[in-house]
Design an enzyme around this catalytic site. Sequence first.
Site, mmCIF file in Angstrom:
data_model
loop_
_atom_site.group_PDB
_atom_site.id
_atom_site.type_symbol
_atom_site.label_atom_id
_atom_site.label_comp_id
_atom_site.label_asym_id
_atom_site.label_seq_id
_atom_site.Cartn_x
_atom_site.Cartn_y
_atom_site.Cartn_z
ATOM 1 N N HIS A 64 0.880 -1.176 0.000
ATOM 2 C CA HIS A 64 0.000 0.000 0.000
ATOM 3 C C HIS A 64 0.913 1.221 0.000
ATOM 4 O O HIS A 64 1.461 1.582 1.041
ATOM 5 C CB HIS A 64 -0.900 0.010 1.240
ATOM 6 N N PHE A 65 1.078 1.842 -1.157
ATOM 7 C CA PHE A 65 2.047 2.931 -1.282
ATOM 8 C C PHE A 65 1.411 4.321 -1.205
ATOM 9 O O PHE A 65 2.082 5.325 -1.371
ATOM 10 C CB PHE A 65 2.872 2.759 -2.558
ATOM 11 N N ARG A 66 0.101 4.391 -0.960
ATOM 12 C CA ARG A 66 -0.596 5.601 -0.489
ATOM 13 C C ARG A 66 -0.765 6.716 -1.505
ATOM 14 O O ARG A 66 -1.363 7.732 -1.164
ATOM 15 C CB ARG A 66 0.103 6.159 0.755
ATOM 16 N N ASN A 96 -6.653 0.826 -2.336
ATOM 17 C CA ASN A 96 -7.317 1.686 -1.339
ATOM 18 C C ASN A 96 -6.585 3.014 -1.163
ATOM 19 O O ASN A 96 -6.193 3.416 -0.069
ATOM 20 C CB ASN A 96 -7.483 0.966 -0.001
ATOM 21 N N HIS A 178 -8.703 -10.109 0.951
ATOM 22 C CA HIS A 178 -8.424 -9.855 2.360
ATOM 23 C C HIS A 178 -9.559 -10.538 3.110
ATOM 24 O O HIS A 178 -10.696 -10.050 3.115
ATOM 25 C CB HIS A 178 -8.401 -8.358 2.647
ATOM 26 N N HIS A 232 -2.126 -12.450 2.903
ATOM 27 C CA HIS A 232 -1.633 -12.426 4.292
ATOM 28 C C HIS A 232 -2.348 -13.420 5.214
ATOM 29 O O HIS A 232 -2.997 -13.042 6.187
ATOM 30 C CB HIS A 232 -1.672 -11.019 4.883
ATOM 31 N N ASP A 303 2.632 -6.710 2.794
ATOM 32 C CA ASP A 303 1.502 -5.856 3.160
ATOM 33 C C ASP A 303 2.009 -4.526 3.719
ATOM 34 O O ASP A 303 1.462 -3.990 4.693
ATOM 35 C CB ASP A 303 0.583 -6.558 4.159
ATOM 36 N N HIS A 307 1.921 4.219 8.192
ATOM 37 C CA HIS A 307 1.215 5.336 8.815
ATOM 38 C C HIS A 307 2.253 6.165 9.564
ATOM 39 O O HIS A 307 3.298 5.645 9.970
ATOM 40 C CB HIS A 307 0.144 4.850 9.785
#
Length: 438
Positions: A64-66, A96, A178, A232, A303, A307
């Site tokens: 998840h590289f945002r 996401n 997921h 995962h 994964d 944050h």
Amino acid sequence: MASSLLIQNARILLPSGEFFLGDVRTQGGKIVQVGTDLSPDEDSTILDATGLTLLPGAIDPQVHFREPGLEHKEDLSTASRACARGGITSFLEMPNTRPLTTTQATLDDKLRRAAEKSLVNYGFFIGATAQNLPDLREANPACGIKIFMGSMHGDLLVDEETSLEPIFAKGSRLIAVHAEDQARIRDRRLQFANVTDPAIHSTIQDNQAALNATMLALKLSKKYQRRLHILHLSTAEEADLLRQDKPAWVTAEVTPQHLLLNTAAYAEIGSWAQMNPPLRSPHDNEVLWQALLDGVIDFIATDHAPHTLEEKAQAYPNTPSGMPGVETSLALMLTQAVQKRCTVAQVADWMSTAVAKAYKIPHKGAIAPGYDADLVLVDLQTYHPVLREELQTKCGWSPFEGWNLTGWAQVTIVGGEVVYDRGTFNSEVRGQALQFDE
């Protein structure tokens, strides 16, 4: 840029799983020769790899590289630098972000951003909603469809069987799930609503929540013989289920943190240990390890879900779930190999070869003529701790801070170009969009 790279005196992992002391020549981004005493071309860049082991570049199939929308946590530039430092030459990124990656237009936007910024190769999932069936079949190039059966809110939460079934029933693209039971999580959140210790996270999103969702995904996959990948995997119960009932078209992955951390980590690092699905018991660690060694679990993913320290400092349940991982995953697993829990060849298979096979990524995952020159030279002799000041991820922390690891990437090569060399980055290198044979 040199058109040819000659890596000399490396301990080379061959596709057979054996090691060979020799040289590798690359040309135009491809491996063209593996042998001994290879002579340099006129325009060759020579890389002396004495004392180092050459492995196929790692492929991280869940990150998840945002970017776009959450770049205060991470972006494609910082994340790809972290990949390069960790020996990861390709990644598959999740939908996401903001906006969500659920259409051809949002997929194209991510591809454009990565082409401009990413130092390593990239691919992206298309996210499932209850309304975007045509996009799920037609958006290209996408490595697969991502379904959040739990631990999500908004349009990306698809948790009812009546909404899941049409996704499994139509099309042939890989579905990655997921797997957590959102209804059970919702009930248990109410039950433990007044608890602010982040350790309660593993009780709320318990083993049963994971098992329920994995059983449902497996049921739908078998009904339609639909290609399924379970992201995962975190529980002994899920591993036991797959050991008994795993069709040929189903694969599963595990993260280093679900192998190496457990609920004891909450007392040591607090909310840094909070992720989805949560950390489990030491017993789960052991069963997952055995399932990986036996081939019940097919490969490794991080994964990577960063944050900020400020976000992680809030009180539970306001703390976000997720932890960074791309910089440490290869060294963590190679340390396990050096300590005889597995072999170096197994780590390379779990972190490169098997991923390329599962996602049908051509010409990746082996050191042989005709394969892409995505490579990593690692040092299996020297230990070095995980230090916060050396991290490239924008979030600036790691749950493995202070762990003393071996197998750190010394040189990372993407498309025949050195992108990382012992602490120095070549910011001119750009990865390529991955292709997926369907």
